[in-house]
Design a protein around this motif. Structure first.
Motif, short mmCIF file in Angstrom:
data_model
loop_
_atom_site.label_atom_id
_atom_site.label_comp_id
_atom_site.label_asym_id
_atom_site.label_seq_id
_atom_site.Cartn_x
_atom_site.Cartn_y
_atom_site.Cartn_z
N LYS A 290 0.84 -1.21 0.00
CA LYS A 290 0.00 0.00 0.00
C LYS A 290 0.86 1.25 0.00
CE LYS A 290 -3.71 2.44 0.16
NZ LYS A 290 -3.06 3.73 0.19
N LYS A 291 1.90 1.23 0.80
CA LYS A 291 2.79 2.39 0.86
C LYS A 291 3.52 2.58 -0.46
CE LYS A 291 3.29 2.42 5.87
NZ LYS A 291 4.18 2.29 7.04
N GLU A 292 3.91 1.47 -1.10
CA GLU A 292 4.56 1.57 -2.41
C GLU A 292 3.60 2.16 -3.45
OE1 GLU A 292 5.85 -2.36 -3.31
OE2 GLU A 292 7.44 -2.36 -1.78
N ARG A 293 2.34 1.73 -3.39
CA ARG A 293 1.34 2.28 -4.31
C ARG A 293 1.12 3.76 -4.06
NH1 ARG A 293 -3.49 -2.33 -4.69
NH2 ARG A 293 -2.24 -3.91 -5.79
N ASP A 294 1.14 4.15 -2.78
CA ASP A 294 1.00 5.58 -2.45
C ASP A 294 2.14 6.39 -3.06
OD1 ASP A 294 -1.28 5.09 -1.03
OD2 ASP A 294 -0.35 5.20 0.93
N ILE A 295 3.37 5.83 -2.95
CA ILE A 295 4.53 6.53 -3.49
C ILE A 295 4.38 6.69 -5.00
CG2 ILE A 295 7.01 6.34 -3.90
CD1 ILE A 295 7.11 4.80 -1.19
N THR A 296 3.93 5.64 -5.69
CA THR A 296 3.74 5.71 -7.13
C THR A 296 2.70 6.76 -7.48
OG1 THR A 296 4.29 3.38 -7.37
CG2 THR A 296 3.08 4.39 -9.18
N LEU A 297 1.61 6.79 -6.72
CA LEU A 297 0.56 7.77 -6.98
C LEU A 297 1.05 9.18 -6.70
CD1 LEU A 297 -2.35 7.77 -7.95
CD2 LEU A 297 -3.09 7.70 -5.57
#
Length: 350
Positions: free
Chosen positions: A131-138
């Protein structure tokens, strides 16, 4: 997850849905010792209403439920919360259900009943990291889309943040740190501010002081890649866990290199755990191979960390901290830099 309703630095929110109370209670017991923000609901219709009014990060749903199945609920959640991570619980292996779960609901993992508690814990911990990785991508996408907006990064003139993309890149990286842990961001700010004062004490030119400032702010960003169970472990780390921790300077540097214009800062950050005697990491540099700015960040980081309370240590007194640093002469730091730091600490007003 990034939305207009909730800032990224808030705690990860997990929704658990199962129509059987005994199953919900079993899941509660699995995570009883975890400081997770978990909401438990025994009705998929109620869960749907909760999804309408809350920005959940992770949803764990049982497949077989009356009215709305787990896959249907996860599809609905995905339509409402773009960046969500879905986990499906199933009591039997139905290939058609799993195919629909992956294709339509974008389910990340499924858990079979009965589960192994340790495996369940690991899946959720990995989901939090994802989830945190996805947040970073977003955040990265938002950074590109909004690159012309003023993000109000404090400017240190000689580094020349004339190019808005550099300022935005730094702000993005700071947001990434904050999304991991606000205490980590506060530590980074403390290291940056004290490092600047030490650099001024040593007589560095303005440009080098600016480099020290931003290197201090970003030196620990690589810790976003380290599992919370390691970062916040109270007991002594084992060899594998310590090797994981040792990866963070290189991860930090690689993240910083994604922002054009911060190349030297990336080098400084990569070197901030190198030692005078060559026994540091990640590259085993020795003495003059290490940038002076990296040495400044390193000794200040050690001082600040020892002065702070952590889950695995109490806050130390200033005298005890200086005694510890004094023992690093001619191994972690040169005798010269340790003596200069002691002079600085004794004369500085902060």
């Amino acid at each position: 997850m990034v939305s207009n309703r909730r800032e990224v630095n808030m705690q990860i929110r997990i929704l658990v849905v199962d129509d059987e109370i005994k199953v919900l209670n079993a899941i509660k017991r699995v995570f009883n010792n975890k400081d997770y923000n978990m909401t438990f609901v025994d009705n998929s219709v109620k869960a749907k209403k909760l999804i309408d009014n809350n920005d959940f990060d992770i949803i764990i749903a049982d497949q077989v439920m009356p009215q709305i199945t787990g896959v249907e609920l996860l599809i609905y959640a995905k339509s409402k919360i773009k960046n969500i991570v879905g986990i499906l619980i199933t009591g039997y292996l139905d290939m058609n259900v799993l195919i629909n779960a992956v294709n339509d609901a974008n389910v990340w993992k499924y858990i079979s009943k009965p589960w192994v508690n340790a495996d369940f814990e690991q899946i959720v911990e990995d989901a939090i990291l994802l989830k945190k990785e996805r947040d970073i991508t977003l955040l990265s996408k938002k950074f590109i889309e909004n690159r012309n907006k003023d993000l109000r990064v404090p400017k240190r003139s000689e580094l020349e943040l004339k190019d808005d993309s550099i300022a935005q890149g730094i702000r993005l990286l700071l947001r990434v740190i904050e999304s991991k842990d606000k205490n980590l961001l506060n530590h980074s700010r403390n290291v940056a501010e004290l490092s600047v004062k030490f650099a001024e004490f040593l007589g560095l030119i303005k440009y080098d002081i600016d480099i020290v400032y931003y290197s201090g702010l970003l030196h620990d960003i690589g810790k976003i890649a380290i599992r919370d169970s390691i970062i916040y472990k109270k007991e002594k780390l084992n060899e594998e866990e310590f090797d994981n921790i040792k990866s963070h300077p290189l991860v930090s540097a690689n993240l910083i290199r994604e922002v054009h214009g911060l190349e030297k800062i990336a080098i400084i950050v990569e070197q901030h755990h190198e030692n005078y005697d060559g026994r540091g990491y990640p590259n085993g540099l020795i003495n003059t191979e290490i940038y002076k700015e990296a040495v400044i960040i390193s000794i200040v980081d050690m001082y600040v960390a020892l002065m702070e309370k952590r889950v695995y240590k109490k806050k130390l007194k200033k005298g005890d901290v200086l005694d510890i640093i004094n023992k690093t002469k001619n191994n972690k730091f040169s005798e010269k830099i340790v003596n200069h730091f002691f002079e600085f600490i004794e004369t500085a007003s902060f």
